[in-house]
Write a protein that holds these residues in place. Structure first.
Motif, PDB file in Angstrom:
ATOM      1  N   THR A   4       0.852  -0.988   0.085  1.00 52.11           N
ATOM      2  CA  THR A   4       0.126   0.072   0.022  1.00 52.11           C
ATOM      3  C   THR A   4       0.869   1.033  -0.079  1.00 52.11           C
ATOM      4  O   THR A   4       0.390   2.108  -0.679  1.00 52.11           O
ATOM      5  N   ALA A   5       1.924   1.695   0.629  1.00 56.00           N
ATOM      6  CA  ALA A   5       2.889   2.030   0.904  1.00 56.00           C
ATOM      7  C   ALA A   5       3.991   2.552  -0.973  1.00 56.00           C
ATOM      8  O   ALA A   5       3.813   3.461  -0.550  1.00 56.00           O
ATOM      9  N   LEU A   6       4.011   1.411  -1.380  1.00 58.88           N
ATOM     10  CA  LEU A   6       4.104   1.750  -1.956  1.00 58.88           C
ATOM     11  C   LEU A   6       3.440   2.560  -3.280  1.00 58.88           C
ATOM     12  O   LEU A   6       3.713   3.446  -4.249  1.00 58.88           O
ATOM     13  N   GLY A   7       2.082   2.327  -3.685  1.00 59.27           N
ATOM     14  CA  GLY A   7       1.197   2.791  -4.623  1.00 59.27           C
ATOM     15  C   GLY A   7       1.011   3.912  -4.157  1.00 59.27           C
ATOM     16  O   GLY A   7       1.098   4.546  -4.759  1.00 59.27           O
ATOM     17  N   GLU A   8       0.747   3.665  -2.653  1.00 65.85           N
ATOM     18  CA  GLU A   8       0.135   5.046  -2.144  1.00 65.85           C
ATOM     19  C   GLU A   8       1.931   6.682  -2.891  1.00 65.85           C
ATOM     20  O   GLU A   8       1.409   7.409  -2.981  1.00 65.85           O
TER      21      GLU A   8
ATOM     22  N   VAL B 211       8.350  -4.576  -6.696  1.00 59.61           N
ATOM     23  CA  VAL B 211       8.035  -4.988  -4.668  1.00 59.61           C
ATOM     24  C   VAL B 211       9.609  -5.597  -4.192  1.00 59.61           C
ATOM     25  O   VAL B 211       9.002  -6.110  -2.689  1.00 59.61           O
ATOM     26  N   GLY B 212      10.452  -5.503  -4.593  1.00 57.67           N
ATOM     27  CA  GLY B 212      11.041  -5.933  -3.985  1.00 57.67           C
ATOM     28  C   GLY B 212      12.961  -5.298  -4.474  1.00 57.67           C
ATOM     29  O   GLY B 212      12.579  -4.902  -5.591  1.00 57.67           O
TER      30      GLY B 212
ATOM     31  N   LEU C 279       8.469   8.405 -16.529  1.00 59.89           N
ATOM     32  CA  LEU C 279       8.480   7.196 -16.375  1.00 59.89           C
ATOM     33  C   LEU C 279       8.700   7.193 -15.015  1.00 59.89           C
ATOM     34  O   LEU C 279      10.335   7.459 -14.730  1.00 59.89           O
ATOM     35  N   ALA C 280       8.247   7.060 -14.193  1.00 61.93           N
ATOM     36  CA  ALA C 280       8.512   6.930 -12.653  1.00 61.93           C
ATOM     37  C   ALA C 280       8.851   5.216 -12.259  1.00 61.93           C
ATOM     38  O   ALA C 280       8.181   4.449 -12.106  1.00 61.93           O
ATOM     39  N   LEU C 281       9.746   5.894 -11.535  1.00 64.55           N
ATOM     40  CA  LEU C 281      10.710   4.858 -10.822  1.00 64.55           C
ATOM     41  C   LEU C 281       9.956   4.854  -9.122  1.00 64.55           C
ATOM     42  O   LEU C 281      11.013   5.305  -8.464  1.00 64.55           O
ATOM     43  N   VAL C 282       9.445   3.648  -8.229  1.00 65.83           N
ATOM     44  CA  VAL C 282       9.183   3.597  -7.485  1.00 65.83           C
ATOM     45  C   VAL C 282       9.565   2.163  -6.591  1.00 65.83           C
ATOM     46  O   VAL C 282       9.100   1.206  -7.021  1.00 65.83           O
ATOM     47  N   VAL C 283      10.407   2.304  -6.097  1.00 62.67           N
ATOM     48  CA  VAL C 283      10.537   0.634  -5.526  1.00 62.67           C
ATOM     49  C   VAL C 283      11.042   0.446  -4.416  1.00 62.67           C
ATOM     50  O   VAL C 283      10.969   1.620  -3.342  1.00 62.67           O
ATOM     51  N   ALA C 284      10.593  -0.974  -3.583  1.00 71.25           N
ATOM     52  CA  ALA C 284      10.924  -1.430  -2.544  1.00 71.25           C
ATOM     53  C   ALA C 284      12.253  -1.825  -1.874  1.00 71.25           C
ATOM     54  O   ALA C 284      13.238  -1.744  -2.875  1.00 71.25           O
ATOM     55  N   ASP C 285      12.354  -1.754  -0.662  1.00 79.98           N
ATOM     56  CA  ASP C 285      13.429  -1.798  -0.268  1.00 79.98           C
ATOM     57  C   ASP C 285      14.441  -0.569   0.274  1.00 79.98           C
ATOM     58  O   ASP C 285      14.458   0.287  -0.767  1.00 79.98           O
ATOM     59  N   THR C 286      14.873   0.558   1.406  1.00 79.90           N
ATOM     60  CA  THR C 286      16.173   1.488   1.315  1.00 79.90           C
ATOM     61  C   THR C 286      17.803   0.665   1.484  1.00 79.90           C
ATOM     62  O   THR C 286      17.811   1.088   2.597  1.00 79.90           O
ATOM     63  N   LEU C 287      17.929  -0.310   0.811  1.00 81.99           N
ATOM     64  CA  LEU C 287      19.277  -0.817   0.856  1.00 81.99           C
ATOM     65  C   LEU C 287      20.522   0.862   0.584  1.00 81.99           C
ATOM     66  O   LEU C 287      20.397   1.506   0.276  1.00 81.99           O
TER      67      LEU C 287
ATOM     68  N   GLY D 128      11.301   7.077  -5.508  1.00 82.15           N
ATOM     69  CA  GLY D 128      11.205   6.830  -4.344  1.00 82.15           C
ATOM     70  C   GLY D 128      10.893   5.314  -3.915  1.00 82.15           C
ATOM     71  O   GLY D 128      11.097   4.763  -5.166  1.00 82.15           O
ATOM     72  N   LEU D 129      11.125   5.124  -2.647  1.00 79.33           N
ATOM     73  CA  LEU D 129      11.711   4.479  -2.417  1.00 79.33           C
ATOM     74  C   LEU D 129      11.013   3.829  -0.610  1.00 79.33           C
ATOM     75  O   LEU D 129      10.807   4.603  -0.353  1.00 79.33           O
ATOM     76  N   VAL D 130      10.717   3.093  -0.578  1.00 77.28           N
ATOM     77  CA  VAL D 130       9.818   2.151   1.220  1.00 77.28           C
ATOM     78  C   VAL D 130      10.126   1.039   1.146  1.00 77.28           C
ATOM     79  O   VAL D 130      11.010   0.341   0.366  1.00 77.28           O
ATOM     80  N   GLY D 131      11.341   1.506   2.526  1.00 78.70           N
ATOM     81  CA  GLY D 131      12.031   0.539   3.490  1.00 78.70           C
ATOM     82  C   GLY D 131      11.897  -0.398   4.497  1.00 78.70           C
ATOM     83  O   GLY D 131      10.538   0.151   4.701  1.00 78.70           O
ATOM     84  N   GLN D 132      12.177  -1.229   4.364  1.00 81.10           N
ATOM     85  CA  GLN D 132      11.553  -1.924   5.515  1.00 81.10           C
ATOM     86  C   GLN D 132      13.229  -2.143   6.685  1.00 81.10           C
ATOM     87  O   GLN D 132      14.114  -1.142   6.129  1.00 81.10           O
ATOM     88  N   ARG D 133      13.211  -3.221   7.419  1.00 83.04           N
ATOM     89  CA  ARG D 133      14.494  -2.703   9.132  1.00 83.04           C
ATOM     90  C   ARG D 133      15.172  -4.002   8.811  1.00 83.04           C
ATOM     91  O   ARG D 133      14.514  -4.621   9.666  1.00 83.04           O
ATOM     92  N   PRO D 134      15.837  -4.486   7.751  1.00 84.52           N
ATOM     93  CA  PRO D 134      16.019  -6.301   7.704  1.00 84.52           C
ATOM     94  C   PRO D 134      17.314  -5.717   9.217  1.00 84.52           C
ATOM     95  O   PRO D 134      16.758  -6.456   9.431  1.00 84.52           O
ATOM     96  N   TYR D 135      17.853  -4.743   9.562  1.00 80.17           N
ATOM     97  CA  TYR D 135      19.017  -5.380  10.354  1.00 80.17           C
ATOM     98  C   TYR D 135      17.744  -5.520  11.302  1.00 80.17           C
ATOM     99  O   TYR D 135      18.589  -6.274  12.347  1.00 80.17           O
ATOM    100  N   GLU D 136      16.993  -4.660  12.285  1.00 82.86           N
ATOM    101  CA  GLU D 136      16.230  -4.861  13.324  1.00 82.86           C
ATOM    102  C   GLU D 136      15.546  -5.945  13.187  1.00 82.86           C
ATOM    103  O   GLU D 136      15.047  -6.690  14.353  1.00 82.86           O
ATOM    104  N   MET D 137      15.324  -6.891  11.616  1.00 80.83           N
ATOM    105  CA  MET D 137      14.423  -8.177  11.999  1.00 80.83           C
ATOM    106  C   MET D 137      15.435  -9.009  12.853  1.00 80.83           C
ATOM    107  O   MET D 137      15.235  -9.969  13.420  1.00 80.83           O
TER     108      MET D 137
END
Length: 314
Positions: free
Chosen positions: A137-141, A218-219, A245-253, A267-276
């Motif tokens: 949802t965040a990626l779409g938004e 989505v990754g 051409l818009a580029l919106v990508v998952a993760d924030t390495l 734009g990027l939507v990131g997870q928190r893998p270190y915290e995981m």
């Protein structure tokens, strides 16, 4: 739900100073990613290794298939069951295959949780990671924020049987429902978490749909090969710069944040893998200590654009 409680080293020291004897057992906890050639999981590995060193009585064993192969992941888990590890944290590649081995591990007395990708109908005790529907949802938004006028878009996913990625795809579609965005035929494509294949599919989507208005992996797989990503974007740089051409990508390495800062994404939507990685160690230890843990433990999301990218790079 009851809150996760983990006895830290400071608490142990205080209790011992007070004359309380705390017997400390040692444990081996295995973290099993979908693929060891995916740099996203390197950060989860770093988190689990660092937390294990802090805890002192825990060993983090990081092992998984080199590439995204559900059958290989299942066999590795079977081997870990045979070895008698004390706990397992698994990023599920294939729900059906993983559920079978998870249940077998639980029956063998091993503490089992999932991280990053869940098998909710298995006997695992908890899931640690991202709310993947919210992630999609965040990626779409974010796409709506970057380019509200809409157009056609395509998505790139990883493994076709990965439940977390299916949830992200659904989330993107729900966020864009009722907007001016329409999904192209053949979307999503499935890269099997392979950067080279993901990049090829970026080109395939553009070739098959010359007027495509956005591509949403989505990754982060295509961006994990930065030179290849730059080469792709450079071929359409005027369109990217104008947001045709818009580029919106998952993760924030880190490599992705640098590419965003350089103008190679919007734009990027990131997870928190270190915290995981940190939380899976704490969660498995709490289970072994007989404590009650939350069944679902979300580690949060970050939304990054050119306006705030420096906050994440520093």
């Amino acid at each position: 739900m009851k809150k996760l409680i983990v006895i830290g080293l400071a608490a142990m020291a205080s209790a011992m100073l007070a004359g309380t004897s705390l017997a400390q057992e040692s444990y081996q906890f295995a973290v099993v990613p979908k693929a060891m050639n995916n740099p996203f999981f390197d950060l989860a590995r770093d988190g689990c290794m660092a937390r294990a060193a802090e805890l002192g009585n825990v060993e983090c064993i990081y092992i998984g298939p080199v590439e995204h192969e559900a059958a290989t992941q299942a066999q590795i888990i079977e081997d870990l069951i045979t070895q008698g590890v004390d706990g397992l944290a698994i990023s599920v590649s294939d729900t059906a295959a993983a559920t079978t081995v998870i249940n077998r591990a639980v029956e063998a007395g091993i503490a089992v949780i999932t991280f990053d990708s869940d098998a909710a109908d298995s006997q695992r005790t908890a899931y640690v990671g991202t709310n993947n529907k919210e992630f999609g949802t965040a990626l779409g938004e974010l796409l709506l924020q970057v380019k509200p006028e809409g157009g056609t878009y395509g998505m790139i996913s990883g493994g076709a049987a990965a439940p977390n990625l299916a949830e992200r795809v659904d989330g993107v579609r729900e966020a864009l429902a009722g907007s001016e965005w329409t999904e192209v035929p053949g979307s999503p494509t499935f890269s099997n978490d392979d950067s080279a294949l993901g990049l090829q599919q970026m080109g395939d989507l553009k070739t098959a749909n010359p007027e495509i208005g956005a591509i949403v992996p989505v990754g982060g797989w295509p961006m994990f090969a930065p030179d290849g990503w730059r080469n792709f974007v450079d071929g359409f740089k005027a369109d990217v710069d104008s947001k045709a051409l818009a580029l919106v990508v998952a993760d924030t390495l880190p490599v992705q944040l640098e590419l965003l800062k350089e103008g190679y994404a919007h734009g990027l939507v990131g997870q928190r893998p270190y915290e995981m990685g940190v939380v899976v160690m704490d969660t498995l230890l709490a289970i072994k200590n007989g404590e009650t843990v939350e069944e679902i433990i979300y580690t949060g999301l970050d939304r990054v654009t050119a306006e705030n990218v420096d906050e994440f790079l520093n």
